[in-house]
Design an enzyme around this catalytic site. Structure first.
Site, PDB file in Angstrom:
ATOM      1  N   HIS A 136       0.869  -1.183   0.000  1.00 14.92           N
ATOM      2  CA  HIS A 136       0.000   0.000   0.000  1.00 14.92           C
ATOM      3  C   HIS A 136       0.910   1.238   0.000  1.00 14.92           C
ATOM      4  O   HIS A 136       2.024   1.186   0.513  1.00 14.92           O
ATOM      5  CB  HIS A 136      -0.833  -0.061   1.283  1.00 14.92           C
ATOM      6  CG  HIS A 136      -1.909   0.964   1.419  1.00 14.92           C
ATOM      7  ND1 HIS A 136      -1.662   2.271   1.775  1.00 14.92           N
ATOM      8  CD2 HIS A 136      -3.257   0.873   1.267  1.00 14.92           C
ATOM      9  CE1 HIS A 136      -2.819   2.931   1.848  1.00 14.92           C
ATOM     10  NE2 HIS A 136      -3.797   2.107   1.532  1.00 14.92           N
ATOM     11  N   ASP A 213       2.986  -4.842   7.843  1.00 18.71           N
ATOM     12  CA  ASP A 213       1.773  -4.025   7.719  1.00 18.71           C
ATOM     13  C   ASP A 213       0.592  -4.987   7.817  1.00 18.71           C
ATOM     14  O   ASP A 213       0.292  -5.712   6.869  1.00 18.71           O
ATOM     15  CB  ASP A 213       1.807  -3.275   6.381  1.00 18.71           C
ATOM     16  CG  ASP A 213       0.458  -2.662   6.010  1.00 18.71           C
ATOM     17  OD1 ASP A 213      -0.500  -2.785   6.798  1.00 18.71           O
ATOM     18  OD2 ASP A 213       0.368  -2.073   4.925  1.00 18.71           O
ATOM     19  N   GLN A 216      -4.688  -5.223   6.822  1.00 18.14           N
ATOM     20  CA  GLN A 216      -5.692  -6.022   6.133  1.00 18.14           C
ATOM     21  C   GLN A 216      -5.760  -7.455   6.686  1.00 18.14           C
ATOM     22  O   GLN A 216      -6.672  -8.200   6.370  1.00 18.14           O
ATOM     23  CB  GLN A 216      -5.316  -6.048   4.649  1.00 18.14           C
ATOM     24  CG  GLN A 216      -6.447  -5.970   3.683  1.00 18.14           C
ATOM     25  CD  GLN A 216      -7.335  -4.769   3.873  1.00 18.14           C
ATOM     26  OE1 GLN A 216      -8.482  -4.918   4.291  1.00 18.14           O
ATOM     27  NE2 GLN A 216      -6.841  -3.575   3.594  1.00 18.14           N
ATOM     28  N   LYS A 239     -10.454  -0.914  10.438  1.00 14.94           N
ATOM     29  CA  LYS A 239     -10.649  -2.073   9.569  1.00 14.94           C
ATOM     30  C   LYS A 239     -11.016  -3.314  10.389  1.00 14.94           C
ATOM     31  O   LYS A 239     -11.236  -4.386   9.829  1.00 14.94           O
ATOM     32  CB  LYS A 239      -9.387  -2.350   8.750  1.00 14.94           C
ATOM     33  CG  LYS A 239      -9.100  -1.255   7.718  1.00 14.94           C
ATOM     34  CD  LYS A 239      -8.059  -1.703   6.728  1.00 14.94           C
ATOM     35  CE  LYS A 239      -7.321  -0.541   6.087  1.00 14.94           C
ATOM     36  NZ  LYS A 239      -8.088   0.144   5.043  1.00 14.94           N
ATOM     37  N   CYS A 377      -4.908   2.615  -3.532  1.00 14.72           N
ATOM     38  CA  CYS A 377      -3.658   3.110  -2.921  1.00 14.72           C
ATOM     39  C   CYS A 377      -2.527   2.106  -3.100  1.00 14.72           C
ATOM     40  O   CYS A 377      -1.689   1.933  -2.217  1.00 14.72           O
ATOM     41  CB  CYS A 377      -3.843   3.450  -1.444  1.00 14.72           C
ATOM     42  SG  CYS A 377      -4.953   4.813  -1.184  1.00 14.72           S
TER      43      CYS A 377
END
Lengths: 419, 148
Positions: A136, A213, A216, A239, A377
């Site tokens: 991202h 990261d 998600q 999220k 993104c």
């Protein structure tokens, strides 16, 4: 019922029943453009359960005050709720110590914190940071900025046509010049799940620290930062069914202890004089200024909600839905799925022949189906496939087979409009 | 189909999006780039002025049906227009796609098919990107135009 049995019953996880779970999410029960809402934009942000909405209102209405400094009752209640949320996060990701949980604004700020306080002091001319094609923008730009400043270089590990990371090529990029490896756990544009545990082990063999990261990943799988042996792990509340404006940086204590503060201000100090300032200990050292107190309390409520779910069954339900959606949507001759990795979560990115994703998004919306259309993104992913954009449907555990059927009907309708 | 969708994706718009007119570059023309960061639409407008009037105008780029059709119909509408007339046309077109109201003073011709865009606020920029870019091309601005 005995007291022990009653206690066991109150803490027992609920069996997973999607209709019952949907009742917990008020936003799902509405019509959009004359159709029942089908919310498939969860990778952008998820809806909140009633318990989170109510806890935020209750906290703001009864216990809100500034934290950490007050001697009065409300400040103590607010501090207890805020620090209680830190304990919940620690337990949720199985961090070894609550001091390793730093509250930030979101994944983006967590990554910027590491870029600024870990990478900047470590980087010298010609040093390298390794990342992947499927990052991202928030896991690209902070590193570009710090590399430019320090004369360091970004090295990018490729992905194959299915959207899977070329792990061998990534490992071959790791060298004595590598000061950090940073990569996404689950790709927001493709849904690919990266084998991060194996990659972290390969990096550690070479003495290289790793940031994951997890924005998600965290809503779709159990994450155990100690089992992964991640050095840093970043994620966002919004999220994972919590409010916006809050996120978490997990970092190993020895690393965080050795890093300089990210921002200066209140709360991150112990003694300030004009000659010298002594920084506070973890986690306060990285939490300058009054934080998003209500947001953190809301994140705590979201974790409480997730801990009450039958998480394994919820994940199994989601995976079954993704498989069903993949089967239904890829059966449409005009559709091409972008991202067909063997290991995927939640995300179905696709193209329809001759129809731009922005038009697809509009027509789906008029059918009550909320998806994302665009580059997500992740422009380097789009460049990898030589496409400007995709339409992305992303699933949460509160979605149903009926939602997928509605998506399929709307995609077929889109093709009709353009025929 | 939903009436608003029918108004947005009129046959003329779909047809122009699939078969855009004046889709070509031009040597020795004034040109400008336009970019919509929201959706990634890109357009390049080429315009040749002669004696204060648009002698030829064309475009290239990639984008959604609305942005492609808008650029295509725009190039047809502009030939022979002065800069001031083009500017006036844009003013009326802008009113049309934001409010849905057609001008009493000026016949928009084929441009009127974009009236349905006003029901879709997220799509207004798709329709206007080419016009903003045209202005920059006529003015000879080098900076890319963005809708943000």
């Amino acid at each position: 019922m005995s007291a022990a049995a009653a206690a066991a019953a109150s803490t027992a996880r609920r069996a997973f029943d999607v209709e019952e779970v949907r009742r917990d999410f008020p936003a799902l029960h509405q019509e959009v453009h004359g159709h029942p809402l089908v919310f498939l934009d969860n990778a952008a942000s998820s809806q909140r359960p009633r318990s989170v909405i109510d806890e935020i209102a209750r906290f703001d209405g009864h216990d809100y005050a500034n934290i950490h400094r007050g001697v009065h009752e409300l400040s103590q209640r607010a501090t207890a709720a805020f620090e209680g949320a830190r304990d919940k996060v620690r337990g949720f990701i199985n961090a070894a110590d609550r001091k390793e949980i730093i509250f930030v604004r979101g994944t983006t700020e967590a990554i910027n914190l590491v870029a600024s306080s870990y990478a900047r002091p470590a980087l010298n001319l010609g040093d390298e940071i390794v990342l992947t094609t499927m990052e991202h923008h928030s896991n690209i730009v902070p590193w570009q900025m710090v590399c430019r400043e320090r004369g360091a270089v970004l090295r990018v590990a490729p992905i194959n046509d299915r959207g899977e990371l070329e792990v061998d090529e990534l490992v071959s990029l790791l060298s004595p010049r590598t000061k950090l490896l940073t990569l996404v756990h689950v790709s927001n544009a493709l849904g690919t799940v990266n084998p991060v545990k194996e990659i972290i082990a390969a990096a550690h063999e070479r003495g290289i620290r790793v940031l994951i990261d997890g924005a998600q990943a965290i809503p779709h799988m159990r994450v155990d930062v100690q089992d992964l042996d991640a050095d840093f792990y970043a994620f966002s509340s919004h999220k994972m069914f919590g409010p916006t404006g809050v996120g978490v940086l997990y970092g190993k204590q020895d690393l965080l202890d050795a890093m300089p503060p990210y921002q200066g201000g209140g709360d991150m100090i112990s003694v300030v004089t004009f000659e010298k300032t002594f920084y506070n200990s973890l986690p306060a050292k990285f939490e300058a200024g009054t934080p998003n107190i209500t947001g953190v309390v809301g994140l705590g409520a979201a974790i409480d909600y997730l801990e009450r779910l039958d998480w394994d069954a919820a994940i199994a339900h989601e995976r079954e839905l993704l498989a069903y959606a993949t089967e239904r949507i890829s059966a449409i001759p005009e559709v091409t799925i972008i991202g067909t990795a063997a290991e995927k979560e939640s995300v179905l990115s696709f193209l329809i022949d001759g129809i731009h994703p922005h038009d697809v998004g509009t027509i789906l919306d008029r059918n009550g189906v909320a998806v994302r259309a665009g580059h997500h993104c992740a422009q380097p992913v789009m460049q990898r496939y030589s496409i400007p954009a995709t339409t992305r449907a992303s699933i949460a555990f509160y979605n149903t087979r009926e939602d997928i059927d509605a998506l399929e009907r709307a995609v077929r309708h889109t093709i009709e409009v353009f025929s | 189909m939903n009436d608003e969708l029918k108004d947005l994706y009129q046959e003329i718009i779909i047809e122009h999006s699939k078969r855009p007119r004046n889709y070509r570059s031009q040597e020795s023309a004034r040109s400008a780039h336009g970019y919509n960061p929201l959706c990634g639409d890109q357009v390049e407008i080429f315009v040749k002025m002669n004696d204060g009037r648009v002698e030829d105008v064309s475009f290239q780029g990639s984008g959604c049906a609305i942005s492609t059709a808008s650029a295509s119909v725009m190039t047809e509408a502009l030939k022979g227009k002065t800069e001031a007339e083009a500017e006036e046309l844009f003013g009326h077109f802008h009113d049309l796609v934001t409010s849905g109201e057609e001008s009493d003073e000026l016949d928009l011709g084929k441009l009127a098919v974009f009236g349905g865009v006003s029901e879709f606020p997220a799509r207004v920029k798709c329709a206007t990107l080419c016009w903003h870019t045209l202005k920059a091309a006529i003015a000879g601005k080098d900076q890319p135009v963005t809708t943000e």
